[in-house]
Scaffold this active site. Structure first.
Site, short mmCIF file in Angstrom:
data_model
loop_
_atom_site.label_atom_id
_atom_site.label_comp_id
_atom_site.label_asym_id
_atom_site.label_seq_id
_atom_site.Cartn_x
_atom_site.Cartn_y
_atom_site.Cartn_z
N THR A 1 0.86 -1.19 0.00
CA THR A 1 0.00 0.00 0.00
C THR A 1 0.89 1.23 0.00
O THR A 1 1.81 1.34 0.80
CB THR A 1 -0.90 0.04 1.24
OG1 THR A 1 -0.10 0.02 2.42
CG2 THR A 1 -1.84 -1.16 1.27
N SER B 1 4.80 9.33 9.71
CA SER B 1 3.70 8.67 9.02
C SER B 1 4.01 8.55 7.53
O SER B 1 4.89 9.22 6.99
CB SER B 1 2.40 9.46 9.20
OG SER B 1 2.41 10.63 8.41
N LYS B 2 3.23 7.68 6.87
CA LYS B 2 3.41 7.49 5.43
C LYS B 2 3.17 8.79 4.66
O LYS B 2 3.71 9.00 3.59
CB LYS B 2 2.43 6.42 4.92
CG LYS B 2 2.87 4.99 5.16
CD LYS B 2 1.92 4.04 4.44
CE LYS B 2 2.40 2.61 4.53
NZ LYS B 2 1.55 1.69 3.75
N ARG B 3 2.33 9.66 5.22
CA ARG B 3 1.97 10.88 4.50
C ARG B 3 3.02 11.98 4.66
O ARG B 3 2.95 12.99 3.98
CB ARG B 3 0.60 11.38 5.00
CG ARG B 3 -0.55 10.48 4.57
CD ARG B 3 -1.88 10.93 5.15
NE ARG B 3 -1.91 10.75 6.59
CZ ARG B 3 -2.16 9.58 7.19
NH1 ARG B 3 -2.37 8.51 6.47
NH2 ARG B 3 -2.19 9.49 8.51
#
Length: 498
Positions: free
Chosen positions: A20, A263-265
């Site tokens: 993902t 975080s991924k963001r």
């Protein structure tokens, strides 16, 4: 207490990301520690893709994971494109194996049907004066077959839950030491949905068991799920699916700015941003290793081979690690400077191509110029993409050359007119266009002749010739550029200053 049941010779670890989004630095740090642990112990690294979330998983992300691992040189012994004895290595292709294990667990009485809805569980807690968010209360553990039949007749679809043991669960965490979860603190987990679909809580430990994983090194955020996994491993041992309960090590979180989990963001977490900027794989891996581990108290820079030789998961810190971009850059710059100059030049080429300075297939002449320029810039770069700005003056066509506006505003003003005039005259008279001759001529004309301090004398010349106040060594740059191009740049600079 769950006792270790492995020896270093039998080490099998796994890296099992979900496909993902874009690979992030925290994920890759986990991959690195598993890889180093496997290599240090002469064990096996299993690369498994956990792709059963159809709504979020994508083939693009799967390919990005493979790309990331290859770029960083983190090779795997079993998994996609390698194969192995315990495949398939994509979770989505293992569904029949998971369902067969569910039937074994059901037949052995290790799981039971649970019909309670979340609303009913919460209502029971309220009625008893308990916190309504406590989670499942075990109410369905001992339902009679008659009661289960009545609930099915109402159209209810039961989930399957694992019976947690009626004792404390204690294990030796490879990072944190002894960890205990008190009896009753972990509710019986759901392993299978009402529609018969196995959940991650089941398939992850089942795959580990079937692939004979001996050590599970993963993020601290998964620590709370460990007791239910240990309980499931014990059940899998009883039904003959698992040979052992793996040892767990929970790695410290990687934090970003403000001590929040990266975080991924967060743009700082995107692994490929570092590749695009020109981080070396060995430089980035060196820094990621420092997010929780060190080779020695007084040493930050080391190779992958040195990490493998020294890596001890027991020495990993349990404290959160903060991602520090400046330190990452400094370590990368150290690795970059240590490259053999031919290797450095080879690695720079794709960035010069991407920056429009070289064609996709550079000519022999262009590569020769790059080879001569490489030693001049290697010591000055932090990342490979910095070479685009540093070397633009050499490769850009003269008709397209223009100094950086901000640098020109500082250096190519009225005070630069006599400097550039004298520089042109001194260089135009040179018969020998070498670094030494250029240096002597300019120092004689500008420092001795005009009485200027070196900084005042050479700033206009540097900006006129290279377009920047920060450039490779000036005299060597002028020799590489050549007489005619250098004089043309100086005359252009003089025109701009007047």
């Amino acid at each position: 207490m769950t006792e270790p049941q492995t020896s270093p010779a039998a080490v099998r670890v796994r890296f099992c990301p979900s496909p993902t989004g874009t690979p992030h630095v925290g994920l890759i740090r986990t991959a690195l520690f598993n890889w180093a642990f496997a290599r240090h112990n002469k064990g096996t690294l299993v690369f498994r893709i956990e792709d059963t979330d159809a709504a979020r998983d994508s083939e693009e992300s799967y390919l990005a994971l493979l790309d990331a691992m290859r770029w960083l040189g983190l090779d795997w012994d079993e998994g996609p494109e390698v194969g192995g004895e315990y495949g398939p290595y994509r979770q989505s292709e293992r569904r029949e194996l998971h369902l067969a294990v569910v039937e074994k667990l059901r037949a052995a009485g290790e799981v039971y049907e649970s019909f309670s809805t979340p609303e009913e569980i919460e209502a029971r807690h309220r009625a008893a004066g308990r916190d309504p968010k406590l989670g499942y209360d075990g109410a369905d553990r001992d339902l009679t077959e008659e009661r289960r039949a009545e609930l099915r007749a109402e159209g209810r679809l039961p989930v399957l839950r694992l019976r947690m043991p009626d004792t404390d669960i204690t294990f030796d965490d490879l990072v944190r030491g002894e960890v205990t979860f008190k009896v009753g603190s972990v509710p019986d987990p759901v392993l299978v949905r009402g529609n018969g679909e196995p959940l991650y809580t089941l398939v992850n430990p089942v795959d580990d068991a079937m692939m004979k994983i001996t050590h599970v090194l993963r993020g601290e955020d998964l620590l709370s799920s460990t007791p239910r996994q240990i309980a499931l491993y014990e059940a899998l041992r009883r039904i003959g699916v698992a040979e052992l309960v793996p040892q767990f090590g929970h790695l410290p979180l990687v934090q970003g700015e403000g001590n929040r989990k990266l975080s991924k963001r967060d743009p700082q977490s995107n692994l490929f941003n570092y590749r695009d900027r020109g981080f070396l794989p060995e430089g980035l891996l060196n820094y990621l290793a420092l997010l929780g581990w060190s080779i020695a108290e007084d040493r930050d820079v080391f190779s992958r081979e040195e990490m493998v030789a020294a890596f001890d998961v027991r020495q990993v810190s349990s404290n959160p690690a903060r991602f520090d971009l400046k330190k990452a850059e400094a370590i990368n710059a150290t690795h970059l400077r240590a490259l053999p100059v031919e290797d450095f030049a080879r690695r720079v080429v794709p960035y010069l191509v991407a920056g429009g300075l070289l064609p996709s297939e550079p000519t022999a002449e262009q590569l020769a110029v790059l080879g001569a320029a490489a030693p001049l810039v290697q010591e000055r770069l932090i990342v490979l993409s910095d070479a685009v700005g540093m070397l633009r003056f050499l490769f850009v066509a003269d008709a397209d050359f223009a100094p950086e506006p901000a640098d020109a505003a500082k250096a190519l003003d009225a005070a630069a007119v006599p400097v550039l005039t004298e520089a042109i005259a001194a260089l135009d008279a040179l018969s020998d266009w070498t670094t030494e001759a250029i240096e002597t001529a300019l120092k004689t004309a500008l420092v001795d002749g005009l009485g200027l301090k070196p900084r005042k004398a050479f700033a206009p010349v540097r900006v006129a010739v290279t377009g920047r106040t920060v450039s490779p060594p000036l005299y060597e740059s002028m020799e590489l550029l050549g007489r005619e191009r250098t004089l043309g740049r100086l005359r252009q600079g003089l025109d701009q200053a007047q």
